[in-house]
Design an enzyme around this catalytic site. Sequence first.
Site, mmCIF file in Angstrom:
data_model
loop_
_atom_site.group_PDB
_atom_site.id
_atom_site.type_symbol
_atom_site.label_atom_id
_atom_site.label_comp_id
_atom_site.label_asym_id
_atom_site.label_seq_id
_atom_site.Cartn_x
_atom_site.Cartn_y
_atom_site.Cartn_z
ATOM 1 C CE1 TYR A 143 -3.712 2.465 0.639
ATOM 2 C CE2 TYR A 143 -2.544 3.127 2.637
ATOM 3 C CZ TYR A 143 -3.565 3.330 1.723
ATOM 4 O OH TYR A 143 -4.429 4.393 1.878
ATOM 5 C CG ASP A 245 5.454 3.520 1.393
ATOM 6 O OD1 ASP A 245 5.645 4.023 2.518
ATOM 7 O OD2 ASP A 245 4.355 3.500 0.828
ATOM 8 C CE LYS A 273 0.812 4.766 8.377
ATOM 9 N NZ LYS A 273 -0.608 4.835 8.666
HETATM 10 C C1 LIG Z 1 3.216 1.961 3.714
HETATM 11 C C2 LIG Z 1 2.280 3.132 3.597
HETATM 12 N N1 LIG Z 1 2.497 4.042 2.643
HETATM 13 C C3 LIG Z 1 1.706 5.124 2.509
HETATM 14 C C4 LIG Z 1 0.625 5.315 3.333
HETATM 15 C C5 LIG Z 1 -0.255 6.509 3.156
HETATM 16 O O1 LIG Z 1 -0.080 7.403 4.212
HETATM 17 P P1 LIG Z 1 -1.236 8.426 4.610
HETATM 18 O O2 LIG Z 1 -2.373 7.617 5.158
HETATM 19 O O3 LIG Z 1 -0.594 9.299 5.633
HETATM 20 O O4 LIG Z 1 -1.596 9.158 3.363
HETATM 21 C C6 LIG Z 1 0.358 4.388 4.344
HETATM 22 C C7 LIG Z 1 -0.782 4.551 5.245
HETATM 23 O O5 LIG Z 1 -1.142 3.701 6.025
HETATM 24 C C8 LIG Z 1 1.206 3.251 4.472
HETATM 25 O O6 LIG Z 1 0.982 2.309 5.404
#
Ligand SMILES: Cc1ncc(COP(=O)(O)O)c(C=O)c1O
Length: 433
Positions: A143, A245, A273
């Site tokens: 994700y 990521d 986060k």
């Molecule tokens: C691995 C990863 N990348 C990107 C995101 C997206 O972040 P945001 O919810 O702050 O847009 C998340 C959100 O849970 C994530 O777990």
Amino acid sequence: MVRKLDRSKELFAEACKHIAGGVSSDARRSAGVPLYVDHASGAHLWDVDGNRYVDYVLGQGPAILGHCPPIVVEAVNAQAARGLVYSAQHETEIDVARLLGKMVPSADLVRFNTVGSEAAHAALRIARGVTGRPKILKFEGHYHGWFDQVLFSVHPELDSVGPIAHPATVAGTAGQQLSSAGDLVVAPWNDRDRLAAILEEHRDEIAAIVMEPILCNSGVIMPAPGYLEAAQSLASEHGALLIFDEVITGFRVAPGGAQDYLGVVPDLAIFGKAMAGGMQASAVVGRAEVMEFVAAGKIAHAGTFNSHPVAMAASLATLTYLDTQRSAVYERLFSLGEKLMTGLRKAAADRGIALLVDGPGPMFQTYFTDAAAVTDYRDFAATDRAAMVRFQQLLLERGVNTVARGLWFLSTVHSEDDITFTIDAAADALAAM
Ligand SMILES: Cc1ncc(COP(=O)(O)O)c(C=O)c1O
């Protein structure tokens, strides 16, 4: 076990009149009454009905120092009194960028955004801009935020995934811009040979390989030994960039994220986060040669709230703490996680329940499965996810808040008592399954 939830139910009914579905993010939909939080402190949440929860959601990961850590709250208050928003330069953003450069191996230069999805968007644009190529290779089950270009094959139904050698590109939602799928290549994760074969089929087209270096959105799965190194050398052999990521792994497994913990340095990485300890800030970071394209103004990057002064003050306080207290912080996150995982395994084994508990510790996953290991998305999707949701609800009734899909986050302020309480609650919940 009956929790009083009268006020929560009233608020949810009222919310449904004004907020679509009653919640502001689909991740907050619940199998039961959604949690209505009154306040949070340390490792605990209290709902509007006065129930207390040991919290392993931690705002979906950000509250790595627990809720309301005094050093972050003080920094936020001090900055709020000096200005909430400037949309201009300020010294704190330089301090945070410098600290990121010190902590994160790939962070020669950085740019800030507000949330992880935006930083992912920025990283993919930078990769396309730098390489002049159109396509991004992403992995099934990973994700990278909720934007159209990457919301494919995150949690596809097993009957739609296609052959493992050529996973289908499965849209994540109605309303998605489907033309984005043409610029995406989906591969199975943790499989070097299939990655090599898929890259070969798309020779000279792939701008970047993007992955969660430790998969945390479809179980918590470590990369197979040598896999990150293989992905890195395949990327460079094909002239593609490697993007990590680290929105979840960042600052959670090591001061410099998974790249620091696992010793593989990508070309670009994104963080969010935990970076701001509970406020909202994200960053795209990268090697100087790559980020120079942004520096030179060749690749657009913008945002009204970028390097928001209050979020930067929170980031500086959080990162300074993680950096200066690093040995105590990570020792604690790993040992608490290990203790909790061991207790959960024993509670399940004592009741003859096939519960797999796996992950590095600062975050880990519980799966209902007979399998000895879960190594990719398809393994995860084959676990009993309905049982996991039931377990999560039973835990909630017993004062333990976890992510419904089975993900647990530890903070530095969870105590031994919290862990003991949680293991007892889990034993009771498992007995009730
Ligand atoms: C691995 C990863 N990348 C990107 C995101 C997206 O972040 P945001 O919810 O702050 O847009 C998340 C959100 O849970 C994530 O777990």
